[in-house]
Design a protein around this motif. Structure first.
Motif, mmCIF file in Angstrom:
data_model
loop_
_atom_site.group_PDB
_atom_site.id
_atom_site.type_symbol
_atom_site.label_atom_id
_atom_site.label_comp_id
_atom_site.label_asym_id
_atom_site.label_seq_id
_atom_site.Cartn_x
_atom_site.Cartn_y
_atom_site.Cartn_z
ATOM 1 N N CYS A 229 0.856 -1.195 0.000
ATOM 2 C CA CYS A 229 0.000 0.000 0.000
ATOM 3 C C CYS A 229 0.888 1.239 0.000
ATOM 4 C CB CYS A 229 -0.919 0.017 1.224
ATOM 5 S SG CYS A 229 -2.006 1.460 1.250
ATOM 6 N N ILE B 65 -8.761 -4.002 2.240
ATOM 7 C CA ILE B 65 -10.008 -3.275 1.950
ATOM 8 C C ILE B 65 -11.087 -3.491 3.016
ATOM 9 C CG2 ILE B 65 -11.962 -3.078 0.317
ATOM 10 C CD1 ILE B 65 -9.941 -3.468 -1.965
ATOM 11 N N ASP C 100 -2.801 0.310 -4.418
ATOM 12 C CA ASP C 100 -3.052 -1.011 -3.823
ATOM 13 C C ASP C 100 -3.481 -0.938 -2.355
ATOM 14 O OD1 ASP C 100 -2.848 -2.422 -6.122
ATOM 15 O OD2 ASP C 100 -0.803 -3.128 -5.795
ATOM 16 N N CYS C 101 -4.197 -1.984 -1.964
ATOM 17 C CA CYS C 101 -4.860 -1.986 -0.652
ATOM 18 C C CYS C 101 -4.484 -3.230 0.136
ATOM 19 C CB CYS C 101 -6.374 -1.909 -0.841
ATOM 20 S SG CYS C 101 -6.899 -0.509 -1.837
ATOM 21 N N ILE D 248 -8.123 5.396 -5.898
ATOM 22 C CA ILE D 248 -7.399 4.147 -5.628
ATOM 23 C C ILE D 248 -6.991 3.527 -6.963
ATOM 24 C CG2 ILE D 248 -7.586 1.807 -4.672
ATOM 25 C CD1 ILE D 248 -9.554 2.916 -2.602
ATOM 26 N N SER E 246 -5.321 4.151 6.926
ATOM 27 C CA SER E 246 -6.697 4.347 7.366
ATOM 28 C C SER E 246 -6.750 5.218 8.629
ATOM 29 C CB SER E 246 -7.287 2.955 7.646
ATOM 30 O OG SER E 246 -8.567 3.029 8.150
ATOM 31 N N ILE F 121 -4.176 6.258 -3.734
ATOM 32 C CA ILE F 121 -3.745 5.101 -2.945
ATOM 33 C C ILE F 121 -3.414 4.008 -3.947
ATOM 34 C CG2 ILE F 121 -4.462 3.351 -1.265
ATOM 35 C CD1 ILE F 121 -6.514 5.534 -0.235
ATOM 36 N N PHE G 230 -10.539 -1.105 5.890
ATOM 37 C CA PHE G 230 -10.233 0.293 5.561
ATOM 38 C C PHE G 230 -11.380 1.161 6.107
ATOM 39 C CE2 PHE G 230 -9.912 3.633 2.040
ATOM 40 C CZ PHE G 230 -8.876 4.303 2.665
ATOM 41 N N ILE H 201 -2.738 -0.658 4.368
ATOM 42 C CA ILE H 201 -3.780 0.369 4.307
ATOM 43 C C ILE H 201 -4.414 0.598 5.685
ATOM 44 C CG2 ILE H 201 -5.880 -0.983 3.814
ATOM 45 C CD1 ILE H 201 -6.440 1.059 1.531
#
Ligand SMILES: [Zn+2]
Ligand SMILES: [Zn+2]
Length: 318
Positions: free
Chosen positions: A64, A117, A78-79, A104, A87, A76, A120, A83
């Motif tokens: 991330c 995700i 990638d998650c 994103i 967050s 952003i 998040f 993240i």
């Protein structure tokens, strides 16, 4: 533009074990003299003098990155699990009040790039708006699928922020305010895309996961425009040279290939990325020093390319 690394590990998160923590502590204490631990100030000085692999960690969270543009647009990339820390930071700002907007960019949907995700928090806050970009035509279904009830108790729709998906035309530029973003398909099982982000004459290239084996090297000039003259390139260097030969078609590259490509295309700074989960912090330091040795083996190369290794928390300004 400002780039912050929130997750740098490849494949799976790697929290430090009890044995790892004990080993770091032991190594530090073995190096300490009575003067080093005689006051709080000397302890801090001593800690700062230790190799990074002893005093810190390159990080165990998966991919991330946060990119902030001069206009304060947020991208952003990638998650992965990194993240979760982004967050917390975003929630202190307008995202905590349901007034945040961010973009994103997803490279692909292997777990290590999307598994953050569901956690998040800004996605749970009504009023926040997210634009999610990918060249994969079924990107929405892919992200939704991660949160079907058998895998996670809250589905994507129940996270109350507005989430709009946009399918990018493959290898075509798209523009947002002063920023141009170009995607490039990479060799990787199931496919993955790298991104080049340009703003005010500066360019940042992110490419993980990517395998530059002999077939790709044969057609390396098709990557010229993507890498050319980039100020910073973040490149998948999960394997050593020997491992890369052993693991053909696993979808990752090595530092020596990354250096060859960076030199060929006039890149100014290269960051090694997508660290192999089985590598300790000490091993990652060896990977970096071997990369610098490879770089300096030819006098012609000396000083041309700055090489470093990505670690969580680092901020780069272009
Ligand atoms: Zn990956
Ligand atoms: Zn992957």
């Amino acid at each position: 533009m400002k780039i912050r690394f929130w997750g740098v590990r490849g494949s799976i998160p790697t929290p430090p074990t009890d044995a790892v923590m004990r080993d770091k502590l032991r190594k530090a204490l073995l190096q300490a003299s009575p003067a080093d631990i005689s006051s709080e100030e000397s302890i801090d000085r001593f800690i700062d003098s230790l190799p990074y692999s002893i005093r810190g960690t390159y990080g165990g969270n998966t991919t991330c990155l946060e990119v902030r543009t001069a206009d304060d647009d947020i991208f952003i990339i990638d998650c992965g699990t990194g993240i979760r820390h982004l967050s917390a930071e975003l929630m202190k700002e307008e995202f905590g009040r349901g007034q945040g907007i961010a973009n994103i960019l997803l490279t692909h949907t292997h777990w290590d790039h999307i598994q953050g995700i569901p956690f998040f928090v800004p996605f749970f806050v009504k009023g926040n708006r997210f634009h999610i970009y990918s060249p994969f035509s079924d990107i929405k279904e892919r992200v939704e699928y991660q949160q079907v009830f058998t895998h996670f108790p809250v589905n994507l729709d129940s996270m109350l922020a507005t989430k709009e998906f946009f399918i990018l035309e493959k290898e075509a530029p798209f523009h947002l305010n002063n920023v141009t973003i170009i995607n490039k398909r990479m060799r990787h099982p199931g496919g993955a895309f790298g991104y080049r982000i340009q703003e005010d004459g500066k360019s940042f290239v992110f490419t993980s996961d990517c395998e530059f084996n002999i077939d790709e090297i044969d057609q390396i000039d098709s990557y010229r425009d993507f890498f050319w003259n980039a100020d910073v390139v973040v490149f998948d260097t999960q394997y050593t040279f020997e491992e890369a030969i052993d693991k053909i078609d696993w979808g990752h590259s090595s530092a020596s290939i990354a250096i060859d490509i960076a030199l060929r295309f006039n890149v100014k700074k290269l960051l090694l990325f997508h660290h192999e989960p089985s590598y300790s912090d000490e091993k990652l330091e060896t990977v970096l020093s071997n990369a610098r040795t490879y770089m300096s083996m030819s006098a012609r190369r000396k000083g041309v390319l700055d090489i470093d290794i990505a670690r969580e928390g680092v901020i780069i300004e272009l």
